[in-house]
Design a protein around this motif. Structure first.
Motif, PDB file in Angstrom:
ATOM      1  N   ILE A   1       0.837  -1.200   0.000  1.00 55.93           N
ATOM      2  CA  ILE A   1       0.000   0.000   0.000  1.00 55.93           C
ATOM      3  C   ILE A   1       0.872   1.250   0.000  1.00 55.93           C
ATOM      4  CG2 ILE A   1      -1.683   1.305   1.338  1.00 55.93           C
ATOM      5  CD1 ILE A   1      -2.852  -1.318   2.279  1.00 55.93           C
ATOM      6  N   ALA A   2       1.985   1.221   0.743  1.00 57.53           N
ATOM      7  CA  ALA A   2       2.900   2.362   0.774  1.00 57.53           C
ATOM      8  C   ALA A   2       3.482   2.631  -0.614  1.00 57.53           C
ATOM      9  CB  ALA A   2       4.026   2.099   1.780  1.00 57.53           C
ATOM     10  N   GLU A   3       3.849   1.582  -1.334  1.00 62.09           N
ATOM     11  CA  GLU A   3       4.408   1.741  -2.682  1.00 62.09           C
ATOM     12  C   GLU A   3       3.377   2.340  -3.632  1.00 62.09           C
ATOM     13  OE1 GLU A   3       5.757  -2.082  -3.833  1.00 62.09           O
ATOM     14  OE2 GLU A   3       7.357  -2.193  -2.328  1.00 62.09           O
ATOM     15  N   GLN A   4       2.143   1.839  -3.553  1.00 65.96           N
ATOM     16  CA  GLN A   4       1.102   2.351  -4.438  1.00 65.96           C
ATOM     17  C   GLN A   4       0.751   3.800  -4.103  1.00 65.96           C
ATOM     18  OE1 GLN A   4       0.324   0.424  -7.061  1.00 65.96           O
ATOM     19  NE2 GLN A   4       1.850  -0.909  -6.085  1.00 65.96           N
ATOM     20  N   ALA A   5       0.744   4.137  -2.816  1.00 70.81           N
ATOM     21  CA  ALA A   5       0.451   5.514  -2.421  1.00 70.81           C
ATOM     22  C   ALA A   5       1.523   6.471  -2.933  1.00 70.81           C
ATOM     23  CB  ALA A   5       0.343   5.603  -0.897  1.00 70.81           C
ATOM     24  N   ALA A   6       2.783   6.050  -2.857  1.00 70.74           N
ATOM     25  CA  ALA A   6       3.873   6.884  -3.366  1.00 70.74           C
ATOM     26  C   ALA A   6       3.760   7.063  -4.881  1.00 70.74           C
ATOM     27  CB  ALA A   6       5.221   6.266  -3.000  1.00 70.74           C
ATOM     28  N   PHE A   7       3.365   6.001  -5.580  1.00 68.98           N
ATOM     29  CA  PHE A   7       3.220   6.076  -7.042  1.00 68.98           C
ATOM     30  C   PHE A   7       2.101   7.036  -7.434  1.00 68.98           C
ATOM     31  CE2 PHE A   7       1.010   4.491 -10.860  1.00 68.98           C
ATOM     32  CZ  PHE A   7       2.026   4.645 -11.794  1.00 68.98           C
TER      33      PHE A   7
ATOM     34  N   GLY B   1       2.917  10.723  -6.941  1.00 68.75           N
ATOM     35  CA  GLY B   1       3.765  11.295  -7.985  1.00 68.75           C
ATOM     36  C   GLY B   1       2.999  11.715  -9.219  1.00 68.75           C
ATOM     37  N   LEU B   2       1.772  11.214  -9.393  1.00 70.88           N
ATOM     38  CA  LEU B   2       0.960  11.555 -10.563  1.00 70.88           C
ATOM     39  C   LEU B   2       0.037  12.739 -10.324  1.00 70.88           C
ATOM     40  CD1 LEU B   2      -0.111   7.937 -11.648  1.00 70.88           C
ATOM     41  CD2 LEU B   2       1.792   9.289 -12.535  1.00 70.88           C
ATOM     42  N   LEU B   3      -0.092  13.179  -9.076  1.00 73.57           N
ATOM     43  CA  LEU B   3      -1.039  14.238  -8.738  1.00 73.57           C
ATOM     44  C   LEU B   3      -0.460  15.621  -9.031  1.00 73.57           C
ATOM     45  CD1 LEU B   3      -2.317  12.833  -5.317  1.00 73.57           C
ATOM     46  CD2 LEU B   3      -3.479  12.741  -7.527  1.00 73.57           C
ATOM     47  N   PRO B   4      -1.331  16.620  -9.280  1.00 68.72           N
ATOM     48  CA  PRO B   4      -0.874  18.010  -9.468  1.00 68.72           C
ATOM     49  C   PRO B   4      -0.173  18.536  -8.217  1.00 68.72           C
ATOM     50  CG  PRO B   4      -3.154  17.734 -10.209  1.00 68.72           C
ATOM     51  CD  PRO B   4      -2.772  16.466  -9.496  1.00 68.72           C
ATOM     52  N   ASP B   5       0.652  19.572  -8.404  1.00 70.78           N
ATOM     53  CA  ASP B   5       1.449  20.099  -7.295  1.00 70.78           C
ATOM     54  C   ASP B   5       0.599  20.617  -6.147  1.00 70.78           C
ATOM     55  OD1 ASP B   5       3.700  19.473  -8.692  1.00 70.78           O
ATOM     56  OD2 ASP B   5       4.005  21.492  -9.521  1.00 70.78           O
ATOM     57  N   ASN B   6      -0.531  21.280  -6.455  1.00 68.46           N
ATOM     58  CA  ASN B   6      -1.345  21.843  -5.375  1.00 68.46           C
ATOM     59  C   ASN B   6      -1.963  20.742  -4.510  1.00 68.46           C
ATOM     60  OD1 ASN B   6      -2.924  21.016  -7.535  1.00 68.46           O
ATOM     61  ND2 ASN B   6      -4.542  22.528  -7.138  1.00 68.46           N
ATOM     62  N   ILE B   7      -2.369  19.640  -5.129  1.00 72.00           N
ATOM     63  CA  ILE B   7      -2.918  18.524  -4.366  1.00 72.00           C
ATOM     64  C   ILE B   7      -1.806  17.830  -3.579  1.00 72.00           C
ATOM     65  CG2 ILE B   7      -4.090  16.293  -4.508  1.00 72.00           C
ATOM     66  CD1 ILE B   7      -5.611  17.312  -6.894  1.00 72.00           C
TER      67      ILE B   7
END
Length: 352
Positions: free
Chosen positions: A200-206, A209-215
């Motif tokens: 779950i930690a690996e998927q959360a980090a992935f 990394g795909l989210l916009p900077d403000n989020i």
């Protein structure tokens, strides 16, 4: 019934092997029998099944093939869908009664929550197999189950008889030092995913990394926060998510099966609600997931006395004697055994 007995022999002896070896090895005769069963368990299970298979083929009669093969298929389906998953629940009980009662309770809560929400505000059909199921009920059941799981995880963790593992066949009250997982702690939001599972930690980090900077900035602030809870409550939420999103498909599967065979209920032991099997359709899926979840993400690697004895019983006699001698020397070195015992053990002329 014969195949049911073979399945019980195969499944439950495996659990006894892992959990209750000390219960059966306290007696010399039982230890000898138990050691023999462990050494040849797989072969004996396979031989028993093949014996039943051969007996079935020999009893095939002309003009009865469809009925006989139908019974054969029904027997295997019952064992696969009911008996084997329920045996996983039995295994979970040895890790703590909470791992049996909590998943069962969450499935029941989800069923009730989905029904009430769907009855009150349901309007959008969810699946054709069950026309009365609605998206509103599905989502409402999910929310109510997650909220209930947070409270149940905290409440059940207070009692030792719920969280202590069972290591024998006794029926008395349990007492143990509670695992830190069941204690109130100050937790960091950033550590929740690692606490639950490295995956779950690996998927959360992935995903982060795909989210916009403000989020990502807002998430970084959120992950810096702390809260007080028992880690078990987080595991309860994970179980609730599965009980609400995946487990209901066990009920959909049962609905499709009954429609395919044009039957209303699996039985009539519960008037108006079908038989016991009708109440277990979602529990079957939940049982296997609970077992896998506990073994992969909750249980810590450890060597129990029962597991070590189960391994020792599978050794040949020479290896057992060598192990016994090594343990005796170690205990004598620690002053736990008298030196005279060690000298007698090393005496080549001692009677066998």
């Amino acid at each position: 019934w014969y195949f049911f007995g073979v399945a019980a022999f195969f499944m439950y002896l495996r659990f006894i092997n892992r959990q209750l070896a000390t219960e059966f090895t306290s007696n010399a005769k039982l230890a000898h029998v138990f050691g023999f069963l462990l050494q040849h368990h797989s072969l004996m299970s396979y031989s028993l099944y093949i014996a039943g298979f051969v007996a079935f083929v020999l009893q095939l009669k002309k003009h009865q093939y469809i009925a006989q093969f139908g019974q054969f298929a029904w027997t295997h389906m019952i064992i696969l869908c009911i008996f084997i998953p329920s045996s996983f629940f039995v295994s979970n009980i040895f890790d703590g009664l909470i791992w049996f009662l909590l998943p069962c309770s969450l499935v029941i809560i989800n069923d009730i929550g989905a029904y009430l929400t769907g009855f009150c505000v349901g309007n959008t059909p969810l699946i054709k197999l069950s026309p009365k199921k609605t998206w509103e009920g599905f989502v409402g059941g999910l929310i109510l189950t997650v909220l209930a799981s947070w409270w149940l995880g905290e409440y059940m963790s207070r009692f030792k008889w719920m969280i202590c593992p069972r290591t024998d066949l006794s029926m008395g009250w349990l007492d143990c030092a509670p695992d830190p997982m069941y204690k109130q702690q100050l937790l960091h939001v950033s550590g929740v995913d690692h606490l639950l599972s490295p995956f779950i930690a690996e998927q959360a980090a992935f995903v982060n990394g795909l989210l916009p900077d403000n989020i990502s900035t807002w998430l970084a602030w959120l992950r810096s926060q702390t809260f007080t809870a028992r880690p078990m409550q987080l595991h309860a939420v994970m179980l609730a998510m599965f009980a609400s999103i995946i487990a209901p498909f066990g009920g959909f599967f049962a609905s499709g099966f009954k429609r395919g065979f044009k039957i209303k209920d699996f039985g009539d032991s519960i008037p108006g609600h079908g038989g016991m099997t009708d109440r277990m359709d979602c529990q079957v899926v939940m049982a296997v997931f609970s077992y896998i979840y506990v073994k992969n993400w909750v249980a810590r690697p450890s060597l129990s006395l029962g597991a070590m004895l189960a391994a020792v019983l599978q050794l040949d006699q020479t290896s057992k004697l060598e192990l016994f001698s090594s343990l005796a020397r170690s205990l004598a070195k620690d002053k736990a055994l008298p030196e005279a015992f060690l000298r007698e053990l090393s005496n080549p002329d001692r009677p066998v």
